[in-house]
Design a protein around this motif. Structure first.
Motif, PDB file in Angstrom:
ATOM      1  N   CYS A   7       0.816  -1.216   0.000  1.00  0.00           N
ATOM      2  CA  CYS A   7       0.000   0.000   0.000  1.00  0.00           C
ATOM      3  C   CYS A   7       0.851   1.268   0.000  1.00  0.00           C
ATOM      4  O   CYS A   7       0.311   2.369  -0.165  1.00  0.00           O
ATOM      5  N   ALA A   8       2.147   1.115   0.188  1.00  0.00           N
ATOM      6  CA  ALA A   8       3.021   2.284   0.166  1.00  0.00           C
ATOM      7  C   ALA A   8       3.101   2.851  -1.250  1.00  0.00           C
ATOM      8  O   ALA A   8       2.893   2.144  -2.242  1.00  0.00           O
ATOM      9  N   ALA A   9       3.366   4.177  -1.341  1.00  0.00           N
ATOM     10  CA  ALA A   9       3.485   4.807  -2.657  1.00  0.00           C
ATOM     11  C   ALA A   9       4.647   4.206  -3.441  1.00  0.00           C
ATOM     12  O   ALA A   9       5.620   3.701  -2.868  1.00  0.00           O
ATOM     13  N   LYS A  10       4.548   4.268  -4.760  1.00  0.00           N
ATOM     14  CA  LYS A  10       5.598   3.699  -5.612  1.00  0.00           C
ATOM     15  C   LYS A  10       6.936   4.386  -5.381  1.00  0.00           C
ATOM     16  O   LYS A  10       7.987   3.738  -5.433  1.00  0.00           O
ATOM     17  N   VAL A  11       6.901   5.697  -5.120  1.00  0.00           N
ATOM     18  CA  VAL A  11       8.154   6.424  -4.876  1.00  0.00           C
ATOM     19  C   VAL A  11       8.798   5.988  -3.568  1.00  0.00           C
ATOM     20  O   VAL A  11       9.978   6.253  -3.334  1.00  0.00           O
ATOM     21  N   GLN A  12       7.994   5.309  -2.725  1.00  0.00           N
ATOM     22  CA  GLN A  12       8.516   4.812  -1.451  1.00  0.00           C
ATOM     23  C   GLN A  12       8.799   3.324  -1.500  1.00  0.00           C
ATOM     24  O   GLN A  12       9.014   2.698  -0.474  1.00  0.00           O
ATOM     25  N   GLY A  13       8.795   2.743  -2.703  1.00  0.00           N
ATOM     26  CA  GLY A  13       9.137   1.334  -2.863  1.00  0.00           C
ATOM     27  C   GLY A  13       7.969   0.382  -2.814  1.00  0.00           C
ATOM     28  O   GLY A  13       8.157  -0.835  -2.857  1.00  0.00           O
ATOM     29  N   GLY A  14       6.724   0.909  -2.723  1.00  0.00           N
ATOM     30  CA  GLY A  14       5.542   0.060  -2.691  1.00  0.00           C
ATOM     31  C   GLY A  14       4.897  -0.081  -4.058  1.00  0.00           C
ATOM     32  O   GLY A  14       5.475   0.299  -5.084  1.00  0.00           O
ATOM     33  N   MET A  15       3.671  -0.591  -4.063  1.00  0.00           N
ATOM     34  CA  MET A  15       2.943  -0.793  -5.308  1.00  0.00           C
ATOM     35  C   MET A  15       1.801   0.217  -5.482  1.00  0.00           C
ATOM     36  O   MET A  15       1.131   0.222  -6.509  1.00  0.00           O
ATOM     37  N   GLY A  16       1.586   1.033  -4.486  1.00  0.00           N
ATOM     38  CA  GLY A  16       0.550   2.045  -4.606  1.00  0.00           C
ATOM     39  C   GLY A  16      -0.865   1.515  -4.468  1.00  0.00           C
ATOM     40  O   GLY A  16      -1.817   2.167  -4.921  1.00  0.00           O
ATOM     41  N   PHE A  17      -1.032   0.337  -3.859  1.00  0.00           N
ATOM     42  CA  PHE A  17      -2.370  -0.213  -3.664  1.00  0.00           C
ATOM     43  C   PHE A  17      -3.142   0.630  -2.638  1.00  0.00           C
ATOM     44  O   PHE A  17      -2.552   1.238  -1.748  1.00  0.00           O
ATOM     45  N   LYS A  18      -4.437   0.636  -2.785  1.00  0.00           N
ATOM     46  CA  LYS A  18      -5.270   1.340  -1.817  1.00  0.00           C
ATOM     47  C   LYS A  18      -5.461   0.483  -0.572  1.00  0.00           C
ATOM     48  O   LYS A  18      -5.653  -0.737  -0.670  1.00  0.00           O
ATOM     49  N   SER A  19      -5.426   1.130   0.574  1.00  0.00           N
ATOM     50  CA  SER A  19      -5.614   0.420   1.831  1.00  0.00           C
ATOM     51  C   SER A  19      -7.096   0.132   2.044  1.00  0.00           C
ATOM     52  O   SER A  19      -7.911   1.063   2.090  1.00  0.00           O
ATOM     53  N   LEU A  20      -7.437  -1.150   2.152  1.00  0.00           N
ATOM     54  CA  LEU A  20      -8.837  -1.514   2.370  1.00  0.00           C
ATOM     55  C   LEU A  20      -9.332  -1.012   3.719  1.00  0.00           C
ATOM     56  O   LEU A  20     -10.505  -0.638   3.859  1.00  0.00           O
ATOM     57  N   ARG A  21      -8.450  -0.993   4.704  1.00  0.00           N
ATOM     58  CA  ARG A  21      -8.855  -0.507   6.019  1.00  0.00           C
ATOM     59  C   ARG A  21      -9.192   0.976   5.963  1.00  0.00           C
ATOM     60  O   ARG A  21     -10.215   1.408   6.502  1.00  0.00           O
ATOM     61  N   ASP A  22      -8.326   1.762   5.300  1.00  0.00           N
ATOM     62  CA  ASP A  22      -8.595   3.191   5.187  1.00  0.00           C
ATOM     63  C   ASP A  22      -9.893   3.443   4.434  1.00  0.00           C
ATOM     64  O   ASP A  22     -10.661   4.351   4.759  1.00  0.00           O
ATOM     65  N   PHE A  23     -10.119   2.642   3.382  1.00  0.00           N
ATOM     66  CA  PHE A  23     -11.357   2.781   2.608  1.00  0.00           C
ATOM     67  C   PHE A  23     -12.571   2.468   3.476  1.00  0.00           C
ATOM     68  O   PHE A  23     -13.590   3.163   3.424  1.00  0.00           O
ATOM     69  N   ASN A  24     -12.450   1.437   4.292  1.00  0.00           N
ATOM     70  CA  ASN A  24     -13.549   1.058   5.187  1.00  0.00           C
ATOM     71  C   ASN A  24     -13.802   2.134   6.237  1.00  0.00           C
ATOM     72  O   ASN A  24     -14.953   2.462   6.545  1.00  0.00           O
ATOM     73  N   ILE A  25     -12.722   2.716   6.784  1.00  0.00           N
ATOM     74  CA  ILE A  25     -12.866   3.789   7.777  1.00  0.00           C
ATOM     75  C   ILE A  25     -13.558   4.999   7.157  1.00  0.00           C
ATOM     76  O   ILE A  25     -14.384   5.663   7.788  1.00  0.00           O
TER      77      ILE A  25
END
Length: 352
Positions: A7-25
């Motif tokens: 879920c981390a941003a691509k510039v931070q080494g992640g894949m940029g996926f959306k956090s399901l928990r944040d979406f649920n909150i």
């Protein structure tokens, strides 16, 4: 790879996926907002009786043996709290402390934390049986900054307490990512209120924003005498950073240009510019009404507030309440031939 890493941003080494928990909150936050904005709904009344009988959702605790639904909705409280402001109506549902109900951009909370104010409602600061501030009590309980701000809060009769939302978090997120700048929660609240009010006034199609509609003297760059047997009132407001204060003033002159009267007041606390501008117009209209003055031209250099008053603008904020009060007084004074006009700021130097 862990889900938090994905879920981390691509510039931070992640894949940029959306956090399901944040979406649920976020979705739960929408339901929590319904509890705040629709207190008369059956579900809101059930939750209030069960989990916060003496307060609101903003001050509610998780409690013992909470239901699954309440535990879920409660998770959104910390998300909503920084972006919610409370507007005083009858004061029966707003706690004096730990609730953001002061209309100031500096700090919307009461400074003093006295044990005597615990679990006390804002209505206890009003006169018994009236929707009017008890000035002596307020000045005895609070410091100058808080008491001045409280006494400037308009209290129309028959209006319940309410909350209003702030929706500028996406801009703050973008500033963090692209500018490495994070705004404080109060800064977000103030920015959002200003943007919301500007957007509503622009979107209102019932108002013609051309200078010709607002003021007959198109392109006027000089102060003119009022017509015979009438008076002209010019208003102005000012904000001061250090110390945080705001003031308003207006001057009344007759058709000869002679000085009739001047009124000025300076109060502790920082407010939004639009609020200060609307406040000065309300005070000028109150003076006209109380003195039963007729044939009055009320001039102001704030185009935005004039647009709001002369249109169908409405808002849940304190500014919205001031606008409604100004509009109501204008209607009540219509038989007195009271006109509200906008003049160019160039007139400021020329009318002195």
């Amino acid at each position: 790879m862990s889900w938090s890493r994905l879920c981390a941003a691509k510039v931070q080494g992640g894949m940029g996926f959306k956090s399901l928990r944040d979406f649920n909150i976020a979705l739960l936050g929408n339901q929590a907002w319904r509890l705040l904005s629709s207190p008369d709904k059956l579900v809101s009344r059930v939750f209030k009786v069960r989990y916060y009988p003496n307060g609101s959702f903003l001050t509610a605790k998780l409690g013992s043996s909470p239901s699954y639904i309440w535990r879920s909705v409660y998770e959104a409280q910390s998300l909503l709290s920084p972006g919610i402001g409370c507007r005083v109506g009858n004061g029966q549902d707003i706690d004096i402390i730990n609730t953001p109900w002061l209309p100031t951009t500096a700090n919307p909370y009461i400074h003093i934390h006295s044990a005597s104010l615990e679990n006390q409602k804002v209505s206890s600061l009003m006169r018994v049986g009236e929707i009017v501030w008890d000035e002596d009590l307020i000045r005895d309980l609070f410091e100058d900054r808080d008491s001045e701000i409280i006494l400037f809060i308009p209290l129309p009769y028959g209006v319940n307490d309410s909350c209003y939302p702030i929706a500028i978090l996406h801009k703050n997120r973008n500033d963090i990512i692209w500018k490495q700048h994070a705004s404080g929660s109060q800064e977000l609240v103030n920015s959002a209120l200003s943007i919301l009010n500007q957007w509503k006034s622009v979107q209102d199609k019932s108002f013609d924003s051309s200078l010709g509609y607002i003021c007959p003297e198109v392109g006027q760059e000089q102060w003119h005498l009022p017509e015979s047997n009438s008076v002209k009132i010019n208003t102005d407001a000012a904000l001061f950073e250090n110390p945080s204060r705001h003031s308003y003033a207006f001057i009344i002159r007759n058709h000869y240009g002679d000085f009739v009267r001047a009124v000025t007041k300076c109060s502790v606390g920082r407010v939004a510019p639009e609020f200060a501008e609307a406040l000065r117009i309300r005070e000028a209209l109150s003076w006209i009404k109380n003195n039963q003055q007729s044939n009055v031209v009320l001039e102001t250099d704030c185009l935005q507030v004039v647009q709001m008053i002369r249109s169908s603008f409405s808002s849940l904020s304190y500014l919205g309440r001031l606008i409604v009060e100004c509009r109501t007084m204008m209607e009540e004074l219509s038989h007195k031939n009271v006109l509200l006009k906008f003049y160019a700021i160039l007139c400021n130097d020329l009318r002195e």
